[in-house]
Design a protein around this motif. Sequence first.
Motif, short mmCIF file in Angstrom:
data_model
loop_
_atom_site.label_atom_id
_atom_site.label_comp_id
_atom_site.label_asym_id
_atom_site.label_seq_id
_atom_site.Cartn_x
_atom_site.Cartn_y
_atom_site.Cartn_z
N UNK A 98 0.80 -1.22 0.00
CA UNK A 98 0.00 0.00 0.00
C UNK A 98 0.83 1.27 0.00
N UNK A 99 2.12 1.15 0.28
CA UNK A 99 2.96 2.34 0.33
C UNK A 99 3.05 2.97 -1.05
N UNK A 100 3.14 4.30 -1.06
CA UNK A 100 3.26 4.97 -2.34
C UNK A 100 4.68 4.89 -2.88
N UNK A 101 5.61 4.38 -2.06
CA UNK A 101 6.97 4.20 -2.53
C UNK A 101 7.06 2.85 -3.23
N UNK A 102 7.39 2.80 -4.52
CA UNK A 102 7.41 1.53 -5.24
C UNK A 102 8.35 0.53 -4.55
N UNK A 108 1.46 9.94 -3.78
CA UNK A 108 0.16 9.28 -3.62
C UNK A 108 -0.90 9.98 -4.48
N UNK A 109 -0.91 11.29 -4.44
CA UNK A 109 -1.87 12.05 -5.24
C UNK A 109 -1.68 11.75 -6.72
N UNK A 110 -0.41 11.69 -7.16
CA UNK A 110 -0.13 11.50 -8.58
C UNK A 110 -0.65 10.15 -9.08
N UNK A 111 -0.62 9.13 -8.19
CA UNK A 111 -1.13 7.81 -8.60
C UNK A 111 -2.61 7.90 -8.99
#
Length: 776
Positions: A71-75, A132-135
């Motif tokens: 779930x982290x926004x960090x790949x 996160x927003x960009x996703x």
Amino acid sequence: MRKTSLVIFMAAIMIVGTIGTGFIPNAEALKGKGVGTSQYGSSTDICGLVLCSEYPGGKEAYKSSWTSMFKSSTPKTVEIETTSTVMVETKQVFVSAHNADKEFPIKLDVFIHKFELDKISADEALEGIKETYQQYASAQISNNIIDGVGEKIDLYNKGTLNVEETIESIHLTAEPQNVNPEYQGALDEVIHMFEKDAISAEEAIDGIKETHAGFVDLYITSDLIEAVDETITLIDSGKLSGADAVEAVHLTAEPQNVNPEYQGALDEVIHMFEKDAISAEEAIDGIKETHAGFVDLYITSDLIEAVDETITLIDSGKLSGADAVEAVHLTAEPQNVNPEYQGALDEVIHMFEKDAISAEEAIDGIKETHAGFVDLYITSDLIEAVDETITLIDSGKLSGADAVEAVHLTAEPQNVNPEYQGALDEVIHMFEKDAISAEEAIDGIKETHAGFVDLYITSDLIEAVDETITLIDSGKLSGADAVEAVHLTAEPQNVNPEYQGALDEVIHMFEKDAISAEEAIDGIKETHAGFVDLYITSDLIEAVDETITLIDSGKLSGADAVEAVHLTAEPQNVNPEYMGALDEVLHKYESEGTSADDAVTEIIEIHEGFTGLYITSEVIEDVSIQLNIYDTGIVSVEHIVHEIHEVIEDAELAAAAAMSDSGIPAMKELPPNHVDIPTGSGVPGCEVEDWCYMPANLHVHVGDTVTWVNSDNLPHTVTSVSPTGAETPTPEDEDGLFDSGFMSGGDEWSYTFNVEGEYYYYCQLHPWMKGEITVQ
């Protein structure tokens, strides 16, 4: 050996819907999947492939690892060994429009919370928020919260907000439900200090302005903030100052307190008048002063405006003295108008019913009572309805006892349907006992119906029966069918229970192999037609009708068709059966009894077993979303198993929310002499701890009325039985003393006990449910 970086980006929203049904297990196999919770018990102590107690750091650490991995926004970078190369695969977190309102703020909160705990810097927090927003932006997923966060990021990029301000602004934007409480709380701290004389009015106003600017400068607003902004404008213009200004902000920021404070202040004056402590003139002066105390602060409400109109009538001379005080009293307490009006009328009508006064005297009393409110310029829907009835009396269309009864029913609309149903039921019950013929019953029904219609009394129920009588008069319904059609129309709360019960008899015979699937389908169609041909319908009947259409089209057949009808007619059982079946698979996986791949295969099989029967629910649709994500190949099989486990666990927690820690439902707060039929009582097990009815044994006095409330989502009955002590009473045990009939979810039923003794009762539909009333 070489390394290659592969980055998978989500560029489009996945199609959310039912997955393919290439494999549909038969209904018999589906039945074996279990209902309710898994036979192995709760799986909440399982963390991955081990017990939580054996997982390093326990359950919280396990949940955290899942969050960071999936779930982290960090790949997440994972090295995968292959025969020829080492591939570095970076998986982008999957974003969904389905849960954006809930998931997006949670994902942002991970970074905001870490920043608040000083675990990451403001720049790092903002970077995570941006990613996160960009996703979501890249996936073209939008809602008010996502758009609002995007606007705050734009303000940061323009230099309008610094990094800390941006984080706080995004925090409030992502949690709009918290804006007003935080704003009110911040203002209240300042106002409370002023009320305690810890600061001056001027200091309080400065603090209010500073607090207000703290939200406005972050581009955060709400109706409440805008209302206070107008009050601050009045302060700046000099129209409000000192303690008045502080109080104006206080009431503006807490609009929920305006009416109670206003009513309370007026009530003090009015109460003194009622006690003869002050004259009517003094009371009116006090009322005006109280009223001005709010109006001069630019505080208003519908209630204040209504009293303002009454004060205008006083000033014009149309109201004076005690009448004026009473007019303000009723205007300021509109919740008391109907009860007082009904009570005043009831005194007159009750005297007529006791033959203490004639019909003519009763009508005069009714008119006088009515004028007592109208002449005070007090009205309501109820008063206006009686006014129309009085107009009919004055025109000669209603007279004598009929006129009194018309007013009685008009003024007590809550009694119309029960009286109407009761009157019809007397006729229908005589027919059911073969005391009268169908023709005589129909005549009695029409006479009863006319008894209400001729009094100009109507309701949705009366109008529905009127349509049925029209069908009878046209010849479309006759004999016993006509009587039954009226019976079900007049008791719509019994339609679904009777319909479900009739279908269940057929389906139960099929499940016992007493009839074939084809015979069961014929029986289902015959039962269904038995309601439809009487022009009786409901959402449930219409849902089964759609299933029968699928059967007739050949899309459903055999055992599948029977099971599809079964689940459609008992929608309350869909989720327990579905979740129970999935729970077994998930438990095997967590206990290392099956692999993730095999678990997903079984989950798909179970899922298609329901969707292939055209059965769905929110839980089933949520699992559909996860399986669609799995089909994209964007996430691992382990991740999907975990996500499905979360869906089922959340649904089970929601289902158990009404239960106490012991598994027994919490006792509802009900008035005295009430018995609750709690959620879950329709499933065997409540009898073990004696909570099928709560309380199971109620003690009352002679003459008391006991009311049963069905809080379950299943129909139940309250049927008296002889004290045989049978573990599961049967119809042979019924003593005919009292019987509620079918009570749907939310229904109430009452019975008055006039003789001492112990009264036993049970539910005809669920015989393990037993209760007792002790009358002393």
